[in-house]
Design a protein around this motif. Structure first.
Motif, PDB file in Angstrom:
ATOM      1  N   GLN A 152      35.869  32.396  39.638  1.00 43.29           N
ATOM      2  CA  GLN A 152      34.665  32.936  39.227  1.00 43.29           C
ATOM      3  C   GLN A 152      34.394  33.414  37.176  1.00 43.29           C
ATOM      4  OE1 GLN A 152      33.310  36.708  41.314  1.00 43.29           O
ATOM      5  NE2 GLN A 152      33.831  35.429  42.453  1.00 43.29           N
ATOM      6  N   GLN A 153      35.134  33.067  36.892  1.00 41.22           N
ATOM      7  CA  GLN A 153      35.048  33.109  35.046  1.00 41.22           C
ATOM      8  C   GLN A 153      33.668  33.744  34.927  1.00 41.22           C
ATOM      9  OE1 GLN A 153      34.830  28.726  34.102  1.00 41.22           O
ATOM     10  NE2 GLN A 153      37.025  28.730  34.560  1.00 41.22           N
ATOM     11  N   GLN A 154      33.508  34.854  35.013  1.00 41.92           N
ATOM     12  CA  GLN A 154      32.560  36.618  34.622  1.00 41.92           C
ATOM     13  C   GLN A 154      32.667  36.380  32.971  1.00 41.92           C
ATOM     14  OE1 GLN A 154      30.120  36.738  36.624  1.00 41.92           O
ATOM     15  NE2 GLN A 154      30.440  35.972  38.820  1.00 41.92           N
ATOM     16  N   PRO A 155      31.843  37.403  33.001  1.00 42.62           N
ATOM     17  CA  PRO A 155      31.837  37.384  31.601  1.00 42.62           C
ATOM     18  C   PRO A 155      32.947  38.581  31.494  1.00 42.62           C
ATOM     19  CG  PRO A 155      29.377  37.333  32.132  1.00 42.62           C
ATOM     20  CD  PRO A 155      30.284  37.530  33.036  1.00 42.62           C
ATOM     21  N   SER A 156      33.148  39.246  30.111  1.00 37.98           N
ATOM     22  CA  SER A 156      34.874  39.810  29.753  1.00 37.98           C
ATOM     23  C   SER A 156      34.295  41.822  30.074  1.00 37.98           C
ATOM     24  CB  SER A 156      35.088  39.768  28.153  1.00 37.98           C
ATOM     25  OG  SER A 156      34.912  38.588  28.073  1.00 37.98           O
ATOM     26  N   ASP A 157      33.029  41.494  30.568  1.00 39.02           N
ATOM     27  CA  ASP A 157      32.741  43.408  31.331  1.00 39.02           C
ATOM     28  C   ASP A 157      32.747  43.164  33.057  1.00 39.02           C
ATOM     29  OD1 ASP A 157      30.245  41.971  31.562  1.00 39.02           O
ATOM     30  OD2 ASP A 157      29.115  43.753  30.917  1.00 39.02           O
ATOM     31  N   GLU A 158      32.780  42.184  33.612  1.00 29.13           N
ATOM     32  CA  GLU A 158      32.245  41.922  34.813  1.00 29.13           C
ATOM     33  C   GLU A 158      33.051  43.156  35.299  1.00 29.13           C
ATOM     34  OE1 GLU A 158      30.651  41.010  38.986  1.00 29.13           O
ATOM     35  OE2 GLU A 158      30.056  40.846  35.983  1.00 29.13           O
ATOM     36  N   ILE A 159      34.921  43.340  35.208  1.00 27.30           N
ATOM     37  CA  ILE A 159      35.250  44.543  35.791  1.00 27.30           C
ATOM     38  C   ILE A 159      34.833  45.399  35.851  1.00 27.30           C
ATOM     39  CG2 ILE A 159      36.831  45.055  33.597  1.00 27.30           C
ATOM     40  CD1 ILE A 159      39.194  44.405  36.413  1.00 27.30           C
ATOM     41  N   LEU A 160      33.593  45.682  34.765  1.00 21.81           N
ATOM     42  CA  LEU A 160      33.214  47.378  35.008  1.00 21.81           C
ATOM     43  C   LEU A 160      32.259  47.345  35.430  1.00 21.81           C
ATOM     44  CD1 LEU A 160      32.735  49.943  33.589  1.00 21.81           C
ATOM     45  CD2 LEU A 160      32.131  48.512  31.555  1.00 21.81           C
ATOM     46  N   ARG A 161      31.249  46.391  35.622  1.00 21.18           N
ATOM     47  CA  ARG A 161      29.779  46.436  36.207  1.00 21.18           C
ATOM     48  C   ARG A 161      30.720  46.243  37.374  1.00 21.18           C
ATOM     49  NH1 ARG A 161      27.223  42.059  35.661  1.00 21.18           N
ATOM     50  NH2 ARG A 161      28.227  41.122  34.801  1.00 21.18           N
ATOM     51  N   ARG A 162      31.200  45.649  37.854  1.00 19.69           N
ATOM     52  CA  ARG A 162      31.308  44.849  39.295  1.00 19.69           C
ATOM     53  C   ARG A 162      32.053  46.159  39.728  1.00 19.69           C
ATOM     54  NH1 ARG A 162      34.112  40.110  41.725  1.00 19.69           N
ATOM     55  NH2 ARG A 162      32.411  38.864  40.108  1.00 19.69           N
TER      56      ARG A 162
ATOM     57  N   TYR B 180      48.157  38.717  32.038  1.00 19.26           N
ATOM     58  CA  TYR B 180      47.457  37.517  30.953  1.00 19.26           C
ATOM     59  C   TYR B 180      46.048  37.503  31.324  1.00 19.26           C
ATOM     60  CZ  TYR B 180      47.138  35.197  35.676  1.00 19.26           C
ATOM     61  OH  TYR B 180      47.014  34.395  36.424  1.00 19.26           O
ATOM     62  N   LEU B 181      45.005  38.677  32.473  1.00 20.15           N
ATOM     63  CA  LEU B 181      43.264  38.374  32.489  1.00 20.15           C
ATOM     64  C   LEU B 181      42.734  39.462  31.739  1.00 20.15           C
ATOM     65  CD1 LEU B 181      43.193  36.680  36.124  1.00 20.15           C
ATOM     66  CD2 LEU B 181      42.779  35.824  34.116  1.00 20.15           C
ATOM     67  N   THR B 182      43.361  40.248  32.303  1.00 21.27           N
ATOM     68  CA  THR B 182      42.906  41.947  31.403  1.00 21.27           C
ATOM     69  C   THR B 182      43.268  42.703  30.646  1.00 21.27           C
ATOM     70  OG1 THR B 182      41.226  42.153  34.097  1.00 21.27           O
ATOM     71  CG2 THR B 182      41.863  44.378  32.132  1.00 21.27           C
ATOM     72  N   GLY B 183      44.903  41.984  30.661  1.00 22.15           N
ATOM     73  CA  GLY B 183      45.137  42.758  29.653  1.00 22.15           C
ATOM     74  C   GLY B 183      44.625  41.970  27.976  1.00 22.15           C
ATOM     75  N   VAL B 184      44.304  40.514  28.080  1.00 25.02           N
ATOM     76  CA  VAL B 184      44.207  40.155  27.037  1.00 25.02           C
ATOM     77  C   VAL B 184      42.868  41.327  25.832  1.00 25.02           C
ATOM     78  CG1 VAL B 184      44.351  38.058  27.870  1.00 25.02           C
ATOM     79  CG2 VAL B 184      41.884  39.180  27.197  1.00 25.02           C
ATOM     80  N   PRO B 185      42.448  41.048  24.570  1.00 25.66           N
ATOM     81  CA  PRO B 185      41.711  41.881  23.438  1.00 25.66           C
ATOM     82  C   PRO B 185      40.330  41.750  24.016  1.00 25.66           C
ATOM     83  CG  PRO B 185      43.287  40.510  22.117  1.00 25.66           C
ATOM     84  CD  PRO B 185      43.582  39.651  23.676  1.00 25.66           C
ATOM     85  N   HIS B 186      39.933  41.392  24.403  1.00 22.45           N
ATOM     86  CA  HIS B 186      38.498  41.052  24.927  1.00 22.45           C
ATOM     87  C   HIS B 186      37.933  41.814  25.901  1.00 22.45           C
ATOM     88  CE1 HIS B 186      38.445  37.556  27.839  1.00 22.45           C
ATOM     89  NE2 HIS B 186      39.235  37.299  26.653  1.00 22.45           N
ATOM     90  N   ARG B 187      39.436  42.130  26.822  1.00 12.25           N
ATOM     91  CA  ARG B 187      38.919  42.467  28.615  1.00 12.25           C
ATOM     92  C   ARG B 187      39.076  44.119  28.695  1.00 12.25           C
ATOM     93  NH1 ARG B 187      40.697  37.623  30.491  1.00 12.25           N
ATOM     94  NH2 ARG B 187      38.748  36.099  31.014  1.00 12.25           N
ATOM     95  N   ILE B 188      40.836  44.139  27.950  1.00 18.40           N
ATOM     96  CA  ILE B 188      41.008  45.307  27.992  1.00 18.40           C
ATOM     97  C   ILE B 188      40.815  46.799  28.228  1.00 18.40           C
ATOM     98  CG2 ILE B 188      41.835  45.634  25.315  1.00 18.40           C
ATOM     99  CD1 ILE B 188      44.133  46.864  29.276  1.00 18.40           C
TER     100      ILE B 188
END
Length: 298
Positions: free
Chosen positions: A218-228, A254-262
């Motif tokens: 879905q290529q959602q913004p980096s903070d989507e895992i937090l909001r959802r 390789y997805l959530t482990g990157v600097p802008h998502r962790i």
């Protein structure tokens, strides 16, 4: 043939609405059991990538696919270790869905997961849909053997690559001693599935709080895992006052482990941990809790 396979799939699981089941009880009258699944896969640069961040030039696939392989490889070199620190610093343990071949390719990461007390789950021998595995029985056995060699014990759980199964997969898993699966994303509570070797339990997994869907598909913004994730937890916590629910968080290095998502994953854990009435378990612990209340038939 399609109708026969569909009927066979439906025969494995009874349709029982959640409000008509015998009540379950979590320890301390908890409302929600939360489990984290860390997925570790072995991607070969010599074959088509399971996921791609860069489309091939002019639409023509080129092998070896160095950029997309390297995108994934970053997760094992750096991102995985962020997960380990994030979980360990909060006293949390994950379920570790791992390709059998990854136990050797990423030996140090697998040993770190073992030493942290994570619950190892089979995730196929290589990252390939079960429909394309020529000998599923052998691939399952090889995966079990690789995990046993790394940890000293066989896995109790299984998550198929891409959640794929053929009509025979569940039977072969049960015959290999697998006790629970994460492929059947159909409930907020564990449910028994029928196989020719007896029952196997579906522990609630997720395609919604799952970073492959959120970030790669879905290529959602980096903070989507937090909001959802926060919204998912809030609703399950509300409903869990009547009958307990299970929440899964599925992540890939390789997805959530990157600097802008962790940091958003860290904030999600801190939000959940700020609530009373929550147990942070592994898949095996959820299985044991469920079986203590709903013994297997036969």
């Amino acid at each position: 043939m399609a109708e026969d396979i569909g009927a066979s799939i439906r025969r494995r699981v009874d349709y029982t609405p959640i409000h008509k089941r015998a009540p379950l009880k979590l320890p301390g009258e908890a409302r929600v059991a939360v489990w984290t699944i860390v997925n570790v896969e072995n991607w070969s640069p010599n074959g088509p990538m399971p996921r791609a961040v860069l489309p091939p030039p002019m639409g023509q696939p080129l092998l070896p696919d160095v950029p997309n392989w390297a995108w994934h490889e970053y997760g094992m070199r750096v991102g995985f270790w962020r997960f380990l620190e994030t979980l360990s610093s909060r006293g949390l343990r994950a379920s570790f869905a791992v390709n059998g071949t990854a136990c050797e390719v990423y030996r140090e990461a697998c040993e770190a997961a073992r030493d942290a007390g994570w619950d190892f789950m089979g995730h196929g021998f290589i990252q390939r849909p079960m429909h394309r595995v020529e000998d599923q029985k052998a691939a399952i056995a090889d995966t079990v053997a690789a995990i046993r060699e790394c940890t000293g014990r066989p896995p109790r759980g299984w998550e198929s690559p891409g959640l794929t199964e053929t009509d025979e997969t569940l039977d072969l898993l049960a015959e290999a001693g697998i006790e629970y699966v994460a492929d059947w994303v159909l409930d907020d509570q564990p449910v028994p599935l029928q196989t020719r070797a007896g029952e196997i339990v579906s522990v609630p997994y997720t395609v919604e709080i799952n970073d492959v869907v959120i970030s790669a598909v879905q290529q959602q913004p980096s903070d989507e895992i937090l909001r959802r994730g926060r919204d998912q937890f809030d609703r399950l916590y509300l409903e869990g006052a009547k009958t307990p629910r299970v929440m899964a968080i599925s992540i890939h290095p390789y997805l959530t482990g990157v600097p802008h998502r962790i940091k958003y994953l860290e904030q999600l854990y801190d939000y959940i941990l700020g609530h009373e009435g929550v147990v942070m378990w592994t898949g095996a612990e959820i299985l044991d809790w469920y079986r203590s209340q709903v013994p297997a038939k036969g």
